[in-house]
Design a protein around this motif. Structure first.
Motif, PDB file in Angstrom:
ATOM      1  N   VAL A   1      -3.455  13.219  -3.861  1.00 49.81           N
ATOM      2  CA  VAL A   1      -4.582  12.758  -3.046  1.00 49.81           C
ATOM      3  C   VAL A   1      -5.068  13.905  -2.164  1.00 49.81           C
ATOM      4  O   VAL A   1      -6.266  14.185  -2.101  1.00 49.81           O
ATOM      5  CB  VAL A   1      -4.189  11.536  -2.181  1.00 49.81           C
TER       6      VAL A   1
ATOM      7  N   ASP B   1      -3.033  12.699   3.733  1.00 54.03           N
ATOM      8  CA  ASP B   1      -2.419  11.627   2.957  1.00 54.03           C
ATOM      9  C   ASP B   1      -0.978  12.013   2.612  1.00 54.03           C
ATOM     10  O   ASP B   1      -0.653  13.193   2.457  1.00 54.03           O
ATOM     11  CB  ASP B   1      -3.216  11.395   1.667  1.00 54.03           C
ATOM     12  N   LYS B   2      -0.112  11.016   2.466  1.00 50.42           N
ATOM     13  CA  LYS B   2       1.289  11.291   2.155  1.00 50.42           C
ATOM     14  C   LYS B   2       1.476  11.761   0.710  1.00 50.42           C
ATOM     15  O   LYS B   2       2.475  12.382   0.376  1.00 50.42           O
ATOM     16  CB  LYS B   2       2.134  10.052   2.424  1.00 50.42           C
ATOM     17  N   ASN B   3       0.497  11.501  -0.154  1.00 49.98           N
ATOM     18  CA  ASN B   3       0.591  11.872  -1.557  1.00 49.98           C
ATOM     19  C   ASN B   3      -0.052  13.237  -1.807  1.00 49.98           C
ATOM     20  O   ASN B   3      -1.201  13.473  -1.428  1.00 49.98           O
ATOM     21  CB  ASN B   3      -0.075  10.792  -2.412  1.00 49.98           C
TER      22      ASN B   3
ATOM     23  N   ARG C   1      -6.750   6.444  -5.054  1.00 53.75           N
ATOM     24  CA  ARG C   1      -7.275   7.279  -3.962  1.00 53.75           C
ATOM     25  C   ARG C   1      -7.606   8.688  -4.448  1.00 53.75           C
ATOM     26  O   ARG C   1      -8.667   9.239  -4.148  1.00 53.75           O
ATOM     27  CB  ARG C   1      -6.267   7.360  -2.809  1.00 53.75           C
ATOM     28  N   ALA C   2      -6.698   9.280  -5.225  1.00 50.37           N
ATOM     29  CA  ALA C   2      -6.894  10.650  -5.704  1.00 50.37           C
ATOM     30  C   ALA C   2      -8.110  10.754  -6.615  1.00 50.37           C
ATOM     31  O   ALA C   2      -8.946  11.659  -6.457  1.00 50.37           O
ATOM     32  CB  ALA C   2      -5.642  11.131  -6.433  1.00 50.37           C
TER      33      ALA C   2
ATOM     34  N   LEU D   1      -8.171  12.316   4.080  1.00 51.71           N
ATOM     35  CA  LEU D   1      -7.250  12.359   2.952  1.00 51.71           C
ATOM     36  C   LEU D   1      -6.436  13.654   2.904  1.00 51.71           C
ATOM     37  O   LEU D   1      -5.436  13.731   2.193  1.00 51.71           O
ATOM     38  CB  LEU D   1      -7.995  12.170   1.635  1.00 51.71           C
TER      39      LEU D   1
ATOM     40  N   LYS E   1      -4.138   1.078  -1.954  1.00 51.86           N
ATOM     41  CA  LYS E   1      -2.689   1.272  -1.862  1.00 51.86           C
ATOM     42  C   LYS E   1      -2.164   2.175  -2.980  1.00 51.86           C
ATOM     43  O   LYS E   1      -1.125   2.803  -2.833  1.00 51.86           O
ATOM     44  CB  LYS E   1      -1.967  -0.071  -1.874  1.00 51.86           C
ATOM     45  N   SER E   2      -2.903   2.302  -4.076  1.00 57.68           N
ATOM     46  CA  SER E   2      -2.495   3.166  -5.186  1.00 57.68           C
ATOM     47  C   SER E   2      -2.938   4.607  -4.931  1.00 57.68           C
ATOM     48  O   SER E   2      -4.132   4.881  -4.765  1.00 57.68           O
ATOM     49  CB  SER E   2      -3.106   2.669  -6.495  1.00 57.68           C
ATOM     50  N   SER E   3      -1.988   5.519  -4.941  1.00 53.64           N
ATOM     51  CA  SER E   3      -2.334   6.931  -4.739  1.00 53.64           C
ATOM     52  C   SER E   3      -3.186   7.450  -5.891  1.00 53.64           C
ATOM     53  O   SER E   3      -4.037   8.316  -5.698  1.00 53.64           O
ATOM     54  CB  SER E   3      -1.078   7.786  -4.570  1.00 53.64           C
ATOM     55  N   ASN E   4      -2.983   6.922  -7.096  1.00 58.45           N
ATOM     56  CA  ASN E   4      -3.807   7.339  -8.239  1.00 58.45           C
ATOM     57  C   ASN E   4      -5.262   6.967  -8.031  1.00 58.45           C
ATOM     58  O   ASN E   4      -6.163   7.744  -8.341  1.00 58.45           O
ATOM     59  CB  ASN E   4      -3.298   6.714  -9.543  1.00 58.45           C
TER      60      ASN E   4
END
Length: 144
Positions: free
Chosen positions: A104, A99-101, A74-75, A96, A69-72
């Motif tokens: 990421v 991804d919305k971020n 995932r990235a 990815l 859930k954390s974009s950090n």
């Protein structure tokens, strides 16, 4: 006569391998933490470590965090997979790119580009094009 004996060198190598093993387990247990700050800090460690061997050892065990859930998290996991230089992780990184971020998407694109995947290069090109469209010259001035 060498300044450092072969036995001393061997002991140093063994210590390094031991510490490397502890680092691997520390990273993995940190990612499993329920504390969001801990997971974020450990994920940042993945980004700051450019150790291909470490990345190769932990990559099979961290792909599940690409849906964290954390974009950090995932990235940085995406970044680590790229550092591993193992193309087999492409299939995990491709989703990815949507991804919305931004970070990421960007780290996934860089990793895919490292693997020679066109999809990564296309995404990086889109990013650069957007920056060029919106750049008021401040970026260039800041670099000078």
């Amino acid at each position: 006569m060498p300044l450092v004996s072969r036995n001393a060198i061997k002991l140093l190598e063994m210590e390094q391998h031991f510490l490397q093993g502890q680092l691997e387990e520390g990273v993995l247990s940190g990612l499993e933490s329920t504390n969001a700050k801990t997971r974020k800090k450990v994920a940042k460690l993945l980004y700051t470590s450019f150790d291909t061997n470490l990345a190769r050892k932990i990559s099979p065990r961290i792909t599940r965090y690409l849906s964290d859930k954390s974009s950090n998290v995932r990235a940085n996991v995406a970044w680590c997979l790229g550092v591993s230089r193992e193309k087999k992780y492409s299939k995990h990184l491709l989703p990815l790119l949507k991804d919305k971020n931004f970070l990421v998407r960007h780290f996934a694109a860089i990793s895919l580009a490292r693997f020679g995947r066109l999809e990564g290069l296309v995404q990086l090109n889109k990013t650069l094009s957007k920056w060029q469209e919106h750049d008021t010259g401040e970026t260039v001035a800041a670099l000078e």
